[in-house]
Design a protein around this motif. Structure first.
Motif, PDB file in Angstrom:
ATOM      1  N   UNK A 191     -47.370 -10.346 -11.014  1.00 39.24           N
ATOM      2  CA  UNK A 191     -47.476 -10.187 -12.462  1.00 39.24           C
ATOM      3  C   UNK A 191     -46.849 -11.347 -13.239  1.00 39.24           C
ATOM      4  N   UNK A 192     -46.215 -12.277 -12.543  1.00 37.12           N
ATOM      5  CA  UNK A 192     -45.645 -13.447 -13.209  1.00 37.12           C
ATOM      6  C   UNK A 192     -45.640 -14.606 -12.226  1.00 37.12           C
ATOM      7  N   UNK A 193     -45.232 -15.765 -12.702  1.00 32.60           N
ATOM      8  CA  UNK A 193     -45.035 -16.967 -11.879  1.00 32.60           C
ATOM      9  C   UNK A 193     -46.305 -17.465 -11.208  1.00 32.60           C
ATOM     10  N   UNK A 194     -47.482 -17.112 -11.755  1.00 25.74           N
ATOM     11  CA  UNK A 194     -48.709 -17.641 -11.167  1.00 25.74           C
ATOM     12  C   UNK A 194     -49.618 -18.179 -12.257  1.00 25.74           C
ATOM     13  N   UNK A 236     -48.836  -5.695  -8.952  1.00 22.66           N
ATOM     14  CA  UNK A 236     -47.451  -5.259  -9.104  1.00 22.66           C
ATOM     15  C   UNK A 236     -46.718  -5.476  -7.783  1.00 22.66           C
ATOM     16  N   UNK A 237     -45.413  -5.287  -7.810  1.00 22.94           N
ATOM     17  CA  UNK A 237     -44.647  -5.432  -6.573  1.00 22.94           C
ATOM     18  C   UNK A 237     -45.130  -4.487  -5.490  1.00 22.94           C
ATOM     19  N   UNK A 272     -48.417  -5.699  -4.105  1.00 21.10           N
ATOM     20  CA  UNK A 272     -48.275  -6.828  -3.188  1.00 21.10           C
ATOM     21  C   UNK A 272     -47.865  -6.346  -1.798  1.00 21.10           C
ATOM     22  N   UNK A 273     -46.938  -5.387  -1.743  1.00 26.18           N
ATOM     23  CA  UNK A 273     -46.535  -4.826  -0.451  1.00 26.18           C
ATOM     24  C   UNK A 273     -47.736  -4.175   0.232  1.00 26.18           C
ATOM     25  N   UNK A 274     -48.511  -3.406  -0.552  1.00 28.71           N
ATOM     26  CA  UNK A 274     -49.692  -2.753   0.014  1.00 28.71           C
ATOM     27  C   UNK A 274     -50.730  -3.781   0.460  1.00 28.71           C
ATOM     28  N   UNK A 281     -40.416  -8.110   1.845  1.00 31.04           N
ATOM     29  CA  UNK A 281     -41.240  -6.910   1.755  1.00 31.04           C
ATOM     30  C   UNK A 281     -42.738  -7.166   1.864  1.00 31.04           C
ATOM     31  N   UNK A 282     -43.203  -8.313   1.384  1.00 36.12           N
ATOM     32  CA  UNK A 282     -44.651  -8.590   1.396  1.00 36.12           C
ATOM     33  C   UNK A 282     -45.051  -9.327   2.661  1.00 36.12           C
TER      34      UNK A 282
END
Length: 726
Positions: free
Chosen positions: A42-45, A56-57, A60-62, A100-101
């Motif tokens: 959701x940010x830094x891209x 979302x975080x 991304x994990x999923x 986590x990802x």
């Protein structure tokens, strides 16, 4: 379901890399034939326009789990140019990704990220984003030394370049195979950020390149068209040539596209790659991909056979490869016309897009990104607001921040020693002599980037106490390095600093220069990036012209080396490798007798007949100058003029104030230097008489172009600017 790493071609693994803007799109396309996905948080891209896009975080994990389950690779984009607020977020976000990802790699633009990854021992593989503009061997070797395992090649790199660079560096190469293209070199389009406060290097490009323009060239007025709007990349018919050039990953553009749009494109490319792998490079009877002409191709005439080596292919095979299979449907469903762009050399005017979907409009809705807007001024209240932000830092100038002098330095960037001497006589401390001097549209073909030795000797003799700097071209090609090495050796002792313009040039020339300084093209926006460059031996850095006031405070206060600021003039807003003159010549004729066209022509011709001037729908003229390397520099309509902010900038600790002198004659340079010298010596800026500017300045209402705090929303101006993005 396809297992990982199974597209083996001539002993190498080929990868089809697809975009996914949301988790739903990734799930829908997981079995489409791609080998890998690239996604953003959701940010830094680099895709931050729409709140309904990105992961979302938890998503991304999923996504990481789903890709591992499906045998797919996952790359996460952390490819935004980082401001100070981004820099505070980045360490925690990168730790989350690593823990986590567990992506296969992250994509990176900002030079702060490699340092964070290394210092925190995160073990994240890094790929250099196309925004890092990898196009030369010293640059790629420098990226490898920083820990990058793959580079996304510059859009201006040919397949022959890829073959040469891959073999020489051993680096894994990624190449855009299909989708939207930019008219400018990667990371060198600054105009969206300057005009709207929406940076193309920070995920918010408003695409001024896809506005309609009229133009003047050589005194002639041309009618409305889209001279900066280019076709979509399509390497479908050229996949064999690309694979034979050493490219490992074939990237499809489209993180803002729907699953329905992407699925047929992914399926077509997957099928073609599978047929290529099955053939092991053997063409079907009578068809060699090296000889197929792409519809809409913009080849420069460089032979595809020279890349693919089709003349050596066996005549018979049981699994022949026909690149034309599937292309008809792909072409029929295109939104823009297709091009092979720079794959076979610099394209001509055939790269211009003529279809309606290429004129700044969304694929999905037909609405535009932005309308032309007048470059804004700023009120005295805005100037006071900006000055307050600049004075907000508790850190003031430290020893060394002003280059060891009792006063800030005044620098000029000029095209030769005559103008440098004039600037010195009027109060400048530093002259930066350009390595890409401007070249008139007609004549002056012999202009060279190397200042004559005799001229340098004379300048040093007349001004022994001044600082003389040489600047490299904004983009060095591999062929340029030997000539520049010889040039610097021959001019040893005649210059004090070398301005480096791209990663790798610092390594190549460090031993030939007394000091290295970082030029504006390095786009340094935060203190961590400045520290990385300082660690590479730079003695000073130039702040990005996209720096907001808060970013500049953090950069100057936290940089381990002095910070330079472009404080006046017209710096390059777009750096263009295309043959822009041929594009303008393809615009329709206009009626100079018409009242509107007559006014537009007169405003444009105020810049002279030796430059191209693009005239937007608002009527604003945008001068475009050609340099001696046949590159084009689009300049702002108005000149940056930060003089009213000089007291606050001096208090902040800006060490070097720079005037970019493009389009200025000697009397104007003298007057500007005299005024700025007085201001830097303590004179009240309001008491100084400065020369007038063609079309005025960004400070007619006291707002600088690149020094805009995010709280000042009036930067988004013009009818309907940004409306369609909500």
């Amino acid at each position: 379901m396809r297992s990982r790493m199974n597209r083996s071609y001539k002993g190498r693994t080929l990868e089809l890399l697809a975009p996914a803007g949301t988790m739903a799109i990734l799930e829908a396309l997981a079995d489409s034939g791609t080998d890998a996905f690239y996604v953003g948080g959701k940010s830094l891209n680099m895709r931050l326009h729409r709140r309904d896009l990105n992961f979302s975080g938890d998503e991304l994990v999923a996504a990481g789990g789903l890709c591992r389950e499906k045998g797919l690779r996952l790359y996460v984009t952390v490819n935004k140019l980082m401001g100070d607020d981004d820099l505070a977020e980045a360490p925690g976000y990168l730790e989350f990704l690593a823990r986590d990802v567990r992506p296969d790699a992250i994509l990176v633009q900002d030079m702060a990220i490699p340092a964070i990854v290394a210092q925190r021992r995160l073990g994240l593989a890094m790929h250099a984003s196309v925004m890092m503009n990898a196009h030369d061997l010293p640059g790629i070797r420098a990226l490898a030394a920083l820990g990058f395992s793959r580079v996304v090649m510059s859009r201006e790199s040919s397949l022959a370049d890829c073959m040469r660079l891959g073999e020489a560096s051993g680096m894994e190469l990624e190449y855009f195979a299909h989708g939207d293209l930019c008219a400018t070199h990667g990371s060198q389009c600054l105009y969206s950020g300057m005009l709207f406060g929406q940076s193309s290097n920070r995920g918010l490009c408003m695409k001024p390149c896809r506005w309609p323009f009229k133009a003047t060239m050589g005194g002639r007025l041309y009618g409305s068209g889209f001279p900066l709007a280019v076709r979509d990349m399509c390497l479908y018919l050229d996949l064999q040539a690309a694979a034979d050039s050493g490219i490992s990953s074939f990237k499809l553009e489209g993180r803002m596209r729907s699953a329905d749009y992407l699925r047929p494109i992914i399926s077509a490319y997957a099928g073609s790659l599978d047929r290529l792998v099955a053939s092991d490079g053997v063409a079907s009877d009578g068809v060699a991909s090296a000889g197929v002409a792409s519809a809409g191709s913009a080849s420069s005439g460089v032979s595809r056979a020279g890349i693919a080596g089709s003349a050596e292919l066996p005549v018979e095979t049981t699994v022949p490869y026909d690149p034309r299979i599937g292309y008809e449907a792909l072409f029929a469903n295109r939104m823009r016309d297709f091009t092979t762009a720079f794959a076979y050399g610099r394209p001509g005017s055939s790269m211009l897009n003529k279809r309606w979907e290429g004129t700044g409009k969304f694929y999905s809705s037909g609405k535009v990104f932005s309308h032309a807007a007048e470059e804004p001024g700023a009120s005295p209240a805005d100037a006071a607001h900006i000055s307050k932000i600049l004075r907000s830092s508790a850190v003031r100038a430290r020893p060394g921040q002003s280059g060891g002098r009792s006063r800030p330095q005044l620098a000029v960037r000029v095209d030769g020693t005559a103008l440098a001497g004039a600037a010195f006589e009027a109060g400048a401390d530093v002259a930066i002599i350009s390595g890409e001097p401007l070249r008139p549209l007609a004549g002056a073909a012999g202009i060279a980037p190397f200042v004559p030795i005799a001229d340098l000797e004379s300048l040093r003799k007349r001004h022994p106490d001044k600082i003389v700097c040489l600047a490299l071209p904004r983009m060095l090609e591999d062929d340029d390095y030997p000539a520049w090495e010889q040039t610097l050796r021959e001019r040893a002792g005649l210059f004090d600093e070398l301005y480096v313009t791209q990663l790798g040039s610092d390594d190549a020339f460090r031993h030939l220069a007394p000091r290295l300084s970082g030029d504006s093209s390095l786009n340094i926006l935060n203190k961590a990036a400045a520290a990385t460059w300082a660690g590479r031996g730079l003695s000073s850095v130039c702040a990005s012209i996209e720096a907001g006031a808060a970013d500049l405070v953090a950069l100057v206060s936290g940089s381990p080396v002095p910070v330079e600021l472009i404080a006046h003039g017209r710096p390059t807003a777009m750096y263009i490798g295309l043959d822009l003159a041929s594009y303008v010549a393809n615009l329709p004729p206009s009626d100079p007798a018409g009242a509107v066209d007559g006014v537009a022509r007169d405003r444009a011709l105020a810049f002279g007949t030796d430059v191209i001037v693009l005239i937007d729908e608002h009527g604003s003229p945008h001068p475009v100058v050609r340099d001696c390397r046949d590159k084009y520099h689009l300049l702002p309509t108005k000149a940056i003029a930060l003089l009213p902010l000089a007291p606050a900038l001096i208090e902040l600790g800006v060490a070097r104030f720079r005037i970019d002198c493009a389009l200025y004659d000697e009397p104007t340079i003298r007057a500007l230097c005299s005024g700025w010298r007085a201001a830097l010596d303590g004179a009240d800026p309001a008491s100084l008489a400065m020369p007038g500017e063609i079309e005025g300045s960004w400070f007619s209402g006291l707002r600088p172009s690149g020094l805009r705090p995010s709280s000042l929303k009036s930067g988004v101006s013009g009818p309907g600017a940004g409306k369609e993005l909500r």
